[in-house]
Design an enzyme around this catalytic site. Sequence first.
Site, mmCIF file in Angstrom:
data_model
loop_
_atom_site.group_PDB
_atom_site.id
_atom_site.type_symbol
_atom_site.label_atom_id
_atom_site.label_comp_id
_atom_site.label_asym_id
_atom_site.label_seq_id
_atom_site.Cartn_x
_atom_site.Cartn_y
_atom_site.Cartn_z
ATOM 1 N N GLY A 149 2.350 3.860 1.582
ATOM 2 C CA GLY A 149 3.362 3.273 3.044
ATOM 3 C C GLY A 149 3.414 5.321 3.172
ATOM 4 N N ARG A 150 3.937 6.122 2.067
ATOM 5 C CA ARG A 150 4.667 7.490 2.734
ATOM 6 C C ARG A 150 3.790 8.487 1.063
ATOM 7 N NH1 ARG A 150 10.765 7.602 0.681
ATOM 8 N NH2 ARG A 150 10.184 5.796 -0.927
ATOM 9 N N GLY A 168 0.660 -1.370 0.378
ATOM 10 C CA GLY A 168 -0.286 -0.225 0.405
ATOM 11 C C GLY A 168 0.786 1.143 0.071
ATOM 12 N N GLY A 205 6.981 7.055 6.674
ATOM 13 C CA GLY A 205 6.193 7.962 5.516
ATOM 14 C C GLY A 205 6.691 9.271 5.528
ATOM 15 N N ASP A 240 4.281 -4.740 -7.091
ATOM 16 C CA ASP A 240 3.799 -3.321 -6.984
ATOM 17 C C ASP A 240 4.043 -2.195 -7.579
ATOM 18 O OD1 ASP A 240 5.900 -4.025 -5.369
ATOM 19 O OD2 ASP A 240 5.482 -2.246 -4.032
ATOM 20 N N ARG A 249 -1.828 -0.348 -9.882
ATOM 21 C CA ARG A 249 -0.746 -0.874 -10.210
ATOM 22 C C ARG A 249 -1.035 -2.883 -10.659
ATOM 23 N NH1 ARG A 249 3.017 2.003 -6.859
ATOM 24 N NH2 ARG A 249 2.195 3.457 -6.274
ATOM 25 N N ASP A 254 6.721 4.292 -9.707
ATOM 26 C CA ASP A 254 8.417 4.942 -8.715
ATOM 27 C C ASP A 254 9.592 5.057 -9.362
ATOM 28 O OD1 ASP A 254 6.043 4.785 -7.148
ATOM 29 O OD2 ASP A 254 5.511 2.693 -7.244
#
Length: 495
Positions: free
Chosen positions: A94-95, A92, A127, A261, A184, A271
Amino acid sequence: MKWLRLQDLPTDNSFAALPAEFYTRLQPRPPAAPRLLHANAEAAALIGLDPAEFSTQAFLDVFSGHAPLPGGDTLAAVYSGHQFGVWAGQLGDGRAHLLGEVRGPAGGWELQLKGAGMTPYSRMGDGRAVLRSSVREYLASEAMHGLGIPTTRSLALVVSDDPVMRETVETAAVVTRMAPSFVRFGSFEHWSARRQPEQLRVLADYVIDRFYPECRVAGAGRLDGEHGEILGLLAAVTRRTALLMADWQAVGFCHGVMNTDNMSILGLTLDYGPYGFMDTFQLGHICNHSDSEGRYAWNRQPSVGLWNLYRLASSLHTLAPDPEALRAVLDGYEAVFTQAFHGRMAGKLGLPQFLPEDETLLDDLLQLMHQQGADFTLAFRRLGEAVRGQRQPFEDLFIDRAAAGAWYDRLAARHASDGRAAQARAAAMDEVNPLYVLRNHLAEQAIRAAARGDAGEIDILLKLLRNPYKQQPGYDAYAGLAPDWAAGLEVSCSS
């Protein structure tokens, strides 16, 4: 174009309209005393945002996480995934905080903060994002866009003096990313692993309706059979992923963390962490210091792309329980990738088309570059100079100049077979062989300047990387070989 103020941006928070299980609504917990280091007018134009807004307190508040996007709906999304080939379970955002979706002249764009604090999906993380990785991501997305490669975009980069502990103490930053969607492969894996087919169907319908509506239409994207819509979706994602892998390979780009992910359902580069554009060419180049086994090495990226698609297909099995049909879709990946990669490499070599015998010509060049440590970007760029009659710059990239010259003689003979004029051929080669790429040492120089509060290097790099195929006078230092000190630079998953 009609420019809009921040408060007037039209929003359409489509992801937030999904059932509550898909995300957690929350408010960011951003770093203190934020300062705007840079904002991107080109990205702002995609949503019609007036660049004059960059100087306002409202812009800083929203894109540091201290205020919500007007009309937005802030949330963090849940997903799962395979990391380095191993099932990692629930992951998920996370930040990351999805601020909302804006309807712009170029369609819908989700705006997402990265580094604005912990979420329920942070696991052991804090985070935060650090200045180093945020500058790299901010620049990389724009560099890839300049190269013509599908990617997320960067809107703003905010910095803070808040300390963040990584391998050393660093300072915090928040980068605003833009994409039509951040869904994703792992978004589908999540509901499949939890054995929740209803949610899986909701997600598939959302993605098809928003981004692949042709999958509803027979003879367009829908495939034959009972599960034609789902098979059509997989086929579309397979095609986009294969094309993306061809793009990456053709410019010497290594992603570094091709976990499921981190794979976009839209075929975007997503990412940017320990990525890298190769300097010295190595077939098995590893850009991520954390990738000790070389799973995501340059020459493995196409096969990893297919491996990840198999994980996506597995997650769709509940909706299309026909293993042979799913496998048949995936069997098309290699042909799409090979045709696209050969097409791109034909252009880089100055060939009108890639013939079967050109496979040996290309492989021999790559082997020669690998054995002799030639620079990837400059080797292809200087082929254009060789076509114009200046062979020495190309040959000088190789330890054995005679071997390089002998290979070029073979290319010249191949060129002679199509009768194209040298100047026209060289000009066409320059249009697909970039002069400027985001080398690690250039990013490092921008990071060091940013740490002093100086965004000048970011400005220069964006100027060059937005037009990477065109030589710009006065910037030879940005187009040359990496300096010796760059060999000591390492990037990892520590950001």
